[in-house]
Motif scaffolding. Sequence first.
Motif, PDB file in Angstrom:
ATOM      1  N   PHE A  13      18.749  39.549  45.785  1.00  0.00           N
ATOM      2  CA  PHE A  13      18.324  38.393  45.014  1.00  0.00           C
ATOM      3  C   PHE A  13      16.827  38.474  44.712  1.00  0.00           C
ATOM      4  O   PHE A  13      16.394  38.218  43.585  1.00  0.00           O
ATOM      5  CB  PHE A  13      18.663  37.101  45.756  1.00  0.00           C
ATOM      6  N   LEU A  14      16.031  38.829  45.712  1.00  0.00           N
ATOM      7  CA  LEU A  14      14.579  38.937  45.507  1.00  0.00           C
ATOM      8  C   LEU A  14      14.231  40.017  44.489  1.00  0.00           C
ATOM      9  O   LEU A  14      13.317  39.846  43.686  1.00  0.00           O
ATOM     10  CB  LEU A  14      13.867  39.201  46.833  1.00  0.00           C
TER      11      LEU A  14
ATOM     12  N   LYS B 246      25.562  41.800  38.481  1.00  0.00           N
ATOM     13  CA  LYS B 246      25.832  42.523  39.735  1.00  0.00           C
ATOM     14  C   LYS B 246      25.526  41.629  40.940  1.00  0.00           C
ATOM     15  O   LYS B 246      26.304  41.563  41.894  1.00  0.00           O
ATOM     16  CB  LYS B 246      25.010  43.809  39.824  1.00  0.00           C
ATOM     17  N   VAL B 247      24.404  40.927  40.898  1.00  0.00           N
ATOM     18  CA  VAL B 247      24.048  40.036  42.008  1.00  0.00           C
ATOM     19  C   VAL B 247      25.073  38.912  42.117  1.00  0.00           C
ATOM     20  O   VAL B 247      25.521  38.579  43.218  1.00  0.00           O
ATOM     21  CB  VAL B 247      22.609  39.485  41.848  1.00  0.00           C
ATOM     22  N   ILE B 248      25.478  38.345  40.996  1.00  0.00           N
ATOM     23  CA  ILE B 248      26.503  37.292  41.015  1.00  0.00           C
ATOM     24  C   ILE B 248      27.786  37.829  41.650  1.00  0.00           C
ATOM     25  O   ILE B 248      28.371  37.186  42.521  1.00  0.00           O
ATOM     26  CB  ILE B 248      26.772  36.748  39.589  1.00  0.00           C
ATOM     27  N   ARG B 249      28.214  39.021  41.227  1.00  0.00           N
ATOM     28  CA  ARG B 249      29.438  39.620  41.782  1.00  0.00           C
ATOM     29  C   ARG B 249      29.327  39.821  43.294  1.00  0.00           C
ATOM     30  O   ARG B 249      30.259  39.548  44.041  1.00  0.00           O
ATOM     31  CB  ARG B 249      29.730  40.962  41.103  1.00  0.00           C
TER      32      ARG B 249
ATOM     33  N   ILE C 190      21.309  30.373  35.158  1.00  0.00           N
ATOM     34  CA  ILE C 190      20.413  31.271  34.430  1.00  0.00           C
ATOM     35  C   ILE C 190      21.207  32.119  33.442  1.00  0.00           C
ATOM     36  O   ILE C 190      20.756  32.369  32.324  1.00  0.00           O
ATOM     37  CB  ILE C 190      19.613  32.150  35.417  1.00  0.00           C
ATOM     38  N   LYS C 191      22.409  32.513  33.829  1.00  0.00           N
ATOM     39  CA  LYS C 191      23.265  33.330  32.954  1.00  0.00           C
ATOM     40  C   LYS C 191      23.827  32.507  31.795  1.00  0.00           C
ATOM     41  O   LYS C 191      24.277  33.048  30.793  1.00  0.00           O
ATOM     42  CB  LYS C 191      24.402  33.936  33.767  1.00  0.00           C
TER      43      LYS C 191
END
Length: 194
Positions: free
Chosen positions: A14-15, A41-44, A75-76
């Motif tokens: 996330f960072l 990718k981070v969401i997944r 944000i998406k």
Amino acid sequence: MDDILKIDDLKKEFLSLQSFIYFDENDFLREKCSDEVALQKVIRDFEKAIFEGTNRSQTEELIFLYGTIGNLYRIKGEMKPAIEVLSKAVELSEGNKQISNLIRLGEALKYADQYQQALSIFNAVINQCKQEHSQLLDFAYQHKGKCLLELEEISEAYECFQKAMDLRVRKGDESLIDSTQKALNFVKHHGGLE
């Protein structure tokens, strides 16, 4: 121990995404991401952690996962899942974590053009912050100001940003001061207050 490492890995991921997130000066300083692939990718990865049941008994971890994934959905530009997941984060949390997630939920509602609901949340959060002497009052004013800005209530928005600035100057956090200064500059420039 495995779950702790997993959460730590998610926090690092996330960072690393933060370098791609920016405030769009052409869209009322809304948060956007310049790398949709990295964002997805981070969401997944966060979804996978929730669905795999990353130590479901750990409420703190679930609050973190729901709050972060809801924010990333916002944000998406995916408001329905953002609102659903952030509502779960609010239900699970209390104190400052609840305040933080309420602010995120208000932002998601604002992005979904549900301005009055967003303002109701921001006003309730401001009252809650004052009652609980929360250190998040500046965030509540900042986000209420952004909502008012989109509603073209320029003087009210400016007043909220000024209250946020006063609190942030007392905190002495330069990144927060810079963020509020950008909002004040935006209002002055785009709102005709120059």
